[in-house]
Enzyme design. Sequence first.
Site, PDB file in Angstrom:
ATOM      1  N   SER A 147      14.910  -2.248  -2.950  1.00 34.83           N
ATOM      2  CA  SER A 147      15.281  -2.723  -4.336  1.00 34.83           C
ATOM      3  C   SER A 147      16.625  -1.870  -4.573  1.00 34.83           C
ATOM      4  O   SER A 147      16.824  -0.712  -3.955  1.00 34.83           O
ATOM      5  CB  SER A 147      14.548  -2.332  -5.370  1.00 34.83           C
ATOM      6  OG  SER A 147      13.349  -3.217  -5.070  1.00 34.83           O
ATOM      7  N   ASP A 171      -2.055   8.782   4.495  1.00 36.46           N
ATOM      8  CA  ASP A 171      -2.134   9.860   5.625  1.00 36.46           C
ATOM      9  C   ASP A 171      -3.223   9.360   6.636  1.00 36.46           C
ATOM     10  O   ASP A 171      -4.071   8.832   6.254  1.00 36.46           O
ATOM     11  CB  ASP A 171      -2.438  11.157   5.355  1.00 36.46           C
ATOM     12  CG  ASP A 171      -1.111  11.673   4.313  1.00 36.46           C
ATOM     13  OD1 ASP A 171      -0.131  11.777   4.723  1.00 36.46           O
ATOM     14  OD2 ASP A 171      -1.520  12.472   3.385  1.00 36.46           O
TER      15      ASP A 171
END
Length: 779
Positions: free
Chosen positions: A231, A306
């Site tokens: 964006s 993670d």
Amino acid sequence: MIGIVIFILSLKPSYSGEKELDTIKKEVSVYYDSYGIPHIYGASEEDAFRTLGYVHAQDRLWQMELLRRIGPGRLSEVFGKDMITTDKFLISLGIDEASEKTVAHLDMNDESIRLTNAYLEGVNAFIKDGPTPVEFYLTGIDKTPFVLKDVYNTIGYMAFSFAMAHKTDPLLTSIKEKLGPQYLKDLEIEVDPSLTLISNYPKGKQALKNTVSEIALQALEKLPVPMFEGSNSWVLSPEKTKNGHVIFANDPHIGFSQPSVWFEAHVSTPTYEKYGYHLAGVPFPLLGHDRNLAYGLTMFENDDIDFYYEEVHPSDKRKYKYKEEWKSFESITKTIKVKDADAIQFTYEKSIHGPILNGIADQIVGDKPVAMSWTYTKTDNKTLKAYNGIVHANGLRDFKKSLADINAPGLNIMYGDAKGNVAWFATAKLYLMPDSVNTKFILDGSTGLQEPLRYLEFKENPQAINPPWNYVYSANNQPDSILGKIYPGYYLPENRAKRITQLIDAKNDWSKDDVAKMITDVTSSVDPAIVNNLIEELNSKELSKKQLEVIEKLKHWKGDATLESVESTIYHRWVYFFIKNTFGDELSEAQFTSFLGTHFFKRTIAPMAEIKESVWWDDITTAEMETKSVIVNRSFQQAYAALEQSLGVDIQEWTWNKVHTIEHPHPIGQVEALRKYFNVGPYEINGTREVINNLSFAYTEDGLYKVSSGPSTRRIIDFSDVENSISILPTGQSGNMLSNHYQDQAKMYVNGEFRKMMMNKEAIKSSAESVLLFKPLED
């Protein structure tokens, strides 16, 4: 035949007439403008939100249906066995369980929940009494009521759609383990702080008042809905504008689809007014403005996922090691219903870190289970409360206060108001890891030493409020340091950021028309430098006269990607072969495809074109030791030959419009016989990857650049003239193929045109294309 025509016409949305709803208290008027945008006027917020739910559903029910099915992994019910792997992956993310947990602990009297329930009442009223969209007949699924968990599941899909770790971390780990750490040195794993960063200014001035990545890629590319990509946004202070008022610009980059992502609606009551852009099935607009303030978003691209290797007990595969203790995997079994086939049982395991991804597909093998830890499922979900606060904020202080409740996905929230304030806030639940831990690789889950140390408070997040340089911006690039450290993420290259800041810094008399021109800008500030670095390596003695003409054109190229540009066509073909010849021999075909889908690949192009030495230059499939010059010359010759073969020998015919096109795909449009009825396009279109008018595509062997993502809307709000703020959608307002507003903005979008976002009630009433009245059900 007449009966069939009558039946088909009965499926169209109703934009005029009267309807009775048993849940509204007083009459609500809906004025539809010439582009099918509803302007809703009600006596209370609850009635207005009920009406919003109804009109949203009649134009976008099929889209709502698909979005609510993603989180719980229920796409196979609609599309059959081809979606089983995708459903397995989505189920394992835990979105549905997180939504269920959230709903179980909601305060049903909270304003955000009351308004959400009012919205759902409107959606369900349409499901009960409105016509069934044709997609439900074609797929054979039934309409069923929407519940609160569906809203949270849609938000969960949006949160994961922003993430990049699943595409990146396992791939980098595989490169490190199989090729060696020397192969990581030239990859743009971290961001160079000397590049264009988003500057912090939190205090403000005085206001004017491994295979895992391959499986994830394969699973997600089948999704019948778009992914969130990137964006742009910038907000100019009064000191930067011609009329002395804030100008706000925003264009979130999302995968193209039909219907397009956003549903526009203007809602007005005595206590609330917002012109907003709504995600299907979510009541509060994620983008919006009124006469006092405007807000929008870009993707933060922070690292909120993670991966961990879990150490399995040597004699009991049901246990894993964590902090010197053996814990039992949690086993979860789900049933996946499959269209035209028997349901299947799916079992996966979870550790303390999260789901074990090895269980989601047969292709993932090996002795090391990989668990995924995701902030979204580990923290409280207060997104609806946050956005309720945002849409009801009266100014900067209220607005900022609401942002602390957004934990995931990570967003850059952009702000501007009529008092002259501009601001940028990175909203996410950020966390600190031990200094020795690099979260771009799969971590060791057994020791407990590679866990987050603490979550940051919102006030510690990157942000800028009324900075002295008089604007804020975001282009998904790296923010400046946080607590003295560059926060890890999957940021995009500086290309768009560099162009945005160059243009804004160059003048102090910006107008709405200037910003409209800028938001459709197709010039790269980086690509010409890449070309020149490659040209330096060419052996001109080996080039033909025509090839030398090509090089001469590239030397004078300004980086523009217009329809007539020959240089843009040559550039992308050359870069593709340059990247393929550099990385393709060391990586498997699947890994190379995964690599091309990462953000760090985009960041790698410019530095690889600049550096002289790299372990990647050598082609390991040959006996010779290749240099950069060999790779660059080989790549140019391949690009030139490919262009001659596909576009002919006349260089002047190699124009960008012949290879760069856009088509907005509908899930039903995958059936070739139905494509022309449901898909919108294709159209030739200007723009390219990582320019402000960011029209992205995948690099493929055929040299055809089919745009897959780009500006999902372009919005410009000028607070000197709010009534004439402008916008555009990629196709149209309606997702109903029988509506006149299914694709009535598509050509305007391609041409870079805009239309007005109407807010003046008298002007709306006098120019309304139709009026739809909602009345309380009479006893």
